[in-house]
Scaffold this motif. Structure first.
Motif, mmCIF file in Angstrom:
data_model
loop_
_atom_site.group_PDB
_atom_site.id
_atom_site.type_symbol
_atom_site.label_atom_id
_atom_site.label_comp_id
_atom_site.label_asym_id
_atom_site.label_seq_id
_atom_site.Cartn_x
_atom_site.Cartn_y
_atom_site.Cartn_z
ATOM 1 N N GLU B 367 0.835 -1.179 0.000
ATOM 2 C CA GLU B 367 0.000 0.000 0.000
ATOM 3 C C GLU B 367 0.876 1.237 0.000
ATOM 4 N N GLN B 368 0.287 2.321 -0.378
ATOM 5 C CA GLN B 368 0.948 3.612 -0.269
ATOM 6 C C GLN B 368 -0.121 4.641 0.044
ATOM 7 N N SER B 369 0.184 5.471 1.005
ATOM 8 C CA SER B 369 -0.757 6.514 1.406
ATOM 9 C C SER B 369 -2.125 5.939 1.733
ATOM 10 N N GLY B 370 -2.151 4.777 2.356
ATOM 11 C CA GLY B 370 -3.401 4.213 2.806
ATOM 12 C C GLY B 370 -4.205 3.547 1.718
ATOM 13 N N GLU B 371 -3.643 3.432 0.542
ATOM 14 C CA GLU B 371 -4.392 2.832 -0.557
ATOM 15 C C GLU B 371 -3.740 1.520 -0.964
ATOM 16 N N ALA B 372 -4.573 0.486 -1.125
ATOM 17 C CA ALA B 372 -4.046 -0.788 -1.584
ATOM 18 C C ALA B 372 -3.873 -0.749 -3.097
ATOM 19 N N ALA B 373 -3.094 -1.689 -3.594
ATOM 20 C CA ALA B 373 -2.948 -1.806 -5.040
ATOM 21 C C ALA B 373 -4.275 -2.273 -5.646
ATOM 22 N N PRO B 374 -4.507 -1.984 -6.915
ATOM 23 C CA PRO B 374 -5.754 -2.435 -7.542
ATOM 24 C C PRO B 374 -5.919 -3.940 -7.423
ATOM 25 N N GLY B 375 -7.157 -4.387 -7.258
ATOM 26 C CA GLY B 375 -7.419 -5.814 -7.120
ATOM 27 C C GLY B 375 -8.839 -6.064 -6.689
ATOM 28 N N PRO B 376 -9.145 -7.325 -6.352
ATOM 29 C CA PRO B 376 -10.516 -7.667 -5.970
ATOM 30 C C PRO B 376 -10.881 -7.114 -4.598
ATOM 31 N N ALA B 377 -12.179 -6.993 -4.385
ATOM 32 C CA ALA B 377 -12.655 -6.475 -3.100
ATOM 33 C C ALA B 377 -14.053 -7.008 -2.840
ATOM 34 N N LEU B 378 -14.443 -6.967 -1.589
ATOM 35 C CA LEU B 378 -15.820 -7.266 -1.197
ATOM 36 C C LEU B 378 -16.479 -5.973 -0.732
ATOM 37 N N THR B 379 -17.744 -5.838 -1.064
ATOM 38 C CA THR B 379 -18.525 -4.717 -0.540
ATOM 39 C C THR B 379 -19.570 -5.271 0.424
ATOM 40 N N VAL B 380 -19.521 -4.830 1.640
ATOM 41 C CA VAL B 380 -20.408 -5.331 2.688
ATOM 42 C C VAL B 380 -21.396 -4.223 3.044
ATOM 43 N N SER B 381 -22.700 -4.541 2.977
ATOM 44 C CA SER B 381 -23.731 -3.525 3.218
ATOM 45 C C SER B 381 -24.682 -3.993 4.312
ATOM 46 N N PHE B 382 -25.160 -3.056 5.115
ATOM 47 C CA PHE B 382 -26.121 -3.372 6.168
ATOM 48 C C PHE B 382 -26.720 -2.072 6.692
ATOM 49 N N LYS B 383 -27.779 -2.208 7.480
ATOM 50 C CA LYS B 383 -28.371 -1.058 8.157
ATOM 51 C C LYS B 383 -27.774 -0.979 9.560
ATOM 52 N N ALA B 384 -27.305 0.198 9.932
ATOM 53 C CA ALA B 384 -26.710 0.352 11.259
ATOM 54 C C ALA B 384 -27.766 0.033 12.329
#
Lengths: 179, 495
Positions: B367-384
């Motif tokens: 990472e650099q400056s808090g950013e990961a290199a490009p790649g796969p990710a998961l998006t997690v959604s919910f109601k607080a």
């Protein structure tokens, strides 16, 4: 904010935003560069009464500090993680050059010497403008540039072009010490 | 023989391409317009060191104003130099001006003159921030001595906004007790460690504090101090200050166990290097070898050290019920969680933590400056399920990939915590960068993390990060790591 002020900062942005973006992009990733660029013009607006006529060197000075703050944030996160494992932490890389020997040598310069060189050769500022960006006198800047070039030459010749030689000048290398 | 001309050519040839456009003009102008109407601003670059929550002091003098201070003529305020837009519901929040309080404790300077003092201010995100400086006529500020303000000999008050700094804002827990064991650091006698940035752009009297290399001139040793300040809680009974030459004991002040200690800088401090992680122009300028050690004694007879020489000697909050006592149960938090897979994200935020099976850091894409290199990710959604109202609690995602033979996978990935005030029922979305390209199944959960008065050397992110890291770090890293209640669980297979 009145419309005149908005027009003035808009004109400043039109004139210099690409240069500031390029400056930041040479030293960070794109997202950071965009954020830094926006911050620079926010600061410029807040300090509009202090803006010199030749604003670009001043803007580079602000961008330099904004980038420092961004890097510190990343370093703090890393330090937090590594401290839990009692591992010494190094600063995140600030430059990635295809010429790795040059990158290695440049990164061993002090921050301000490195910045003096890069503002001069990459951003193509005149020495007097570099002095404004770094907040020092022209005479001091001249000494810095000369010293930086001399150190760079020593580093390059000392390394023989090899990356990873761990010959350190202890006066310029950050290290972990207890208080 | 390398000539200067060779070096110049090589430098110019190495200049990276930088062709990305600047952000749209309208976007930046909108931010500026928004900032121009905001009531408060938070400084971004702070006077590190004085802003740091620290420890110790020589003699705590009587309350009320001290002499000497009155002899100084007032100068212009120390203006926040570089500021960011106010964000009352994100990050540290905004300072609440009415909460600004100069504590009555005064500490003499080794060379006399205006005494040292400290003040506190609360933020809209539930933090309490500390700041130290010199006191004149009941105001906290810096002195125009040494390189600062051209050596005008005047007193320059700090503005209220200056009290906010990420390194000096411990959380306030459910019981209202802040905790921050600040170590001794090196600051200049003028109380303006970053004056080179803040007040001296027009001066030519710069000098470098330990770790700084801006001007190539070391600050005179006589202009440096060892200063420590912090809050230890009401159970702290005494602080033993030990230097190579002497030792003495001071009593913490007030219900929060405040301490402020000012000593001459240790020998050769002006030539010592920083211990900071980043050696930037205004980076961690404060640490130097051979500094004082504080030994804190609590009412139950236990001791701890600042700075600690090992994990077992670290100081932790001693307040009753200060650790997670107010967290709701998992049953109260239950909420449906949805997860989706994104094969490639160009600018993902780096996870907070990513460990391998042995508890070490997984060697990911970096990472650099808090950013990961490009790649796969998961998006997690919910109601607080419940409101997140301060900087001491946040929703977090934890992932455990199923191991894959001949393909390195981390043992656990922990997302960055949410960084804003959230109402109950608000939609929350957290993206988690996946470090492994391997096809596998991820078991995950969303949990509510909370840090109640367990501050410490929390870096820039606040005690909450420390509490999360302690839970996932090795056993020696945290004391009584919290068990965070679960909001929901999920499993997902990725190609």
């Amino acid at each position: 904010m009145d419309s005149d002020q908005l027009r003035a900062v808009g004109a400043l942005y039109e004139r210099h935003s690409d240069a500031v973006m390029r400056y930041a992009l040479r030293r960070s990733d794109r997202e950071t560069a965009e954020e830094v660029t926006a911050q620079v013009f926010l600061v410029a607006w807040r300090r509009r009464s202090a803006l010199p006529d030749d604003a670009l060197p001043w803007l580079y000075g602000v961008a330099r500090r904004a980038l420092s703050e961004q890097r510190r944030g990343a370093a703090r996160r890393k330090r937090l993680h590594e401290r839990l494992r009692s591992v010494a932490v190094e600063a995140p890389p600030a430059l990635e050059l295809r010429d790795r020997a040059l990158e290695h040598a440049v990164m061993r310069l002090s921050d301000v010497d490195r910045e003096a060189l890069l503002l001069h050769y990459w951003e193509e500022l005149e020495p007097a403008q570099v002095a404004v960006a770094l907040g020092c006198s022209r005479a001091t800047l001249a000494v810095r540039l000369h010293r930086a070039r001399a150190r760079l030459r020593r580093e390059l010749e000392g390394d023989g072009g090899q990356v990873g030689n761990e010959k350190h000048d202890s006066s310029r290398v950050s290290r972990t010490e207890p208080v | 023989m390398t000539t200067f001309r060779d070096i110049e050519s090589r430098l110019r040839a190495a200049r990276p391409d930088a062709e990305a456009p600047a952000p749209p003009r309208e976007v930046v102008l909108a931010r500026i317009e928004q900032a121009s109407t905001a009531p408060r601003k938070r400084r971004s670059w702070r006077r590190r060191g004085v802003g740091l929550p620290i420890a110790v002091g020589t003699v705590v003098l009587a309350a009320a104003s001290a002499g000497g201070a009155l002899l100084l003529a007032p100068g212009k305020p120390v203006a926040p130099e570089l500021v960011l837009p106010a964000t009352p519901e994100t990050g540290l929040g905004e300072p609440v001006g009415a909460s600004l309080e100069l504590l009555p404790m005064r500490v003499g300077d080794p060379e006399g003159g205006a005494p040292w003092g400290m003040r506190v201010i609360r933020t809209t995100r539930g933090l309490l921030c500390l700041q130290a400086g010199r006191v004149v006529d009941g105001a906290l500020g810096g002195l125009g001595i040494g390189y600062a303000f051209g050596g005008d000999g005047r007193f320059h008050p700090f503005l209220p906004a200056d009290a906010i700094a990420t390194d000096s804002c411990p959380a306030v827990g459910a019981n209202g007790a802040p905790f921050l064991p600040g170590p001794p650091v090196i600051v200049p006698a003028n109380a303006l460690p970053l004056a080179g940035e803040n007040v001296s752009q027009a001066d030519q009297n710069h000098c470098d504090l330990p770790g700084q290399q801006n001007w190539g001139v070391r600050c005179p040793q006589a202009e440096l101090r060892q200063v420590a300040m912090g809050l230890l809680g009401r159970e702290a009974k005494s602080i033993r200050v030990t230097t190579p030459d002497s030792s003495f004991t001071v009593s913490p002040y007030g219900p929060d166990g405040a301490y402020l200690i000012v000593l001459p800088a240790q020998p050769n401090a002006n030539a010592s290097m920083s211990s900071g992680a980043y050696e930037g122009p205004f980076g961690n300028v404060s640490h130097a070898a051979g500094g004082a050690v504080l030994t804190v004694t609590y009412s139950d007879g236990s001791h701890c050290q600042i700075p600690a020489t090992g994990p077992s000697r670290q100081c932790h909050a001693h307040e009753q019920g200060s650790t997670g006592a107010q967290l709701p149960s998992s049953a109260q938090l239950s909420s449906a969680v949805h997860v989706s897979y994104l094969p490639r994200v160009e600018h993902p935020v780096a996870p907070l933590l990513m460990d391998d099976a042995a508890g070490g850091t997984f060697a990911g894409r970096g990472e650099q400056s808090g950013e990961a290199a490009p790649g796969p990710a998961l998006t997690v959604s919910f109601k607080a399920p419940v409101r997140v109202e301060n900087a001491s609690s946040a929703y977090v995602v934890e992932l455990e990939p199923r191991p894959v033979s001949r393909c390195a996978t981390p043992a656990v990935i922990v997302s960055q915590p949410t960084d804003q005030t959230l109402q109950a029922g608000a939609s929350v979305q957290i993206a988690v960068s996946l470090e492994s390209p391997c096809a596998t199944t991820y078991s995950g959960r969303v949990f509510l993390a909370s840090s109640s008065s367990v501050g410490g050397e929390s870096g820039g992110e606040g005690p909450l990060y420390e509490a999360i890291a302690a839970k996932f770090g090795p056993p020696s890293s945290g004391q009584g790591a919290a068990s965070f209640p679960t909001v929901g669980r999920f499993d997902i297979s990725v190609p």
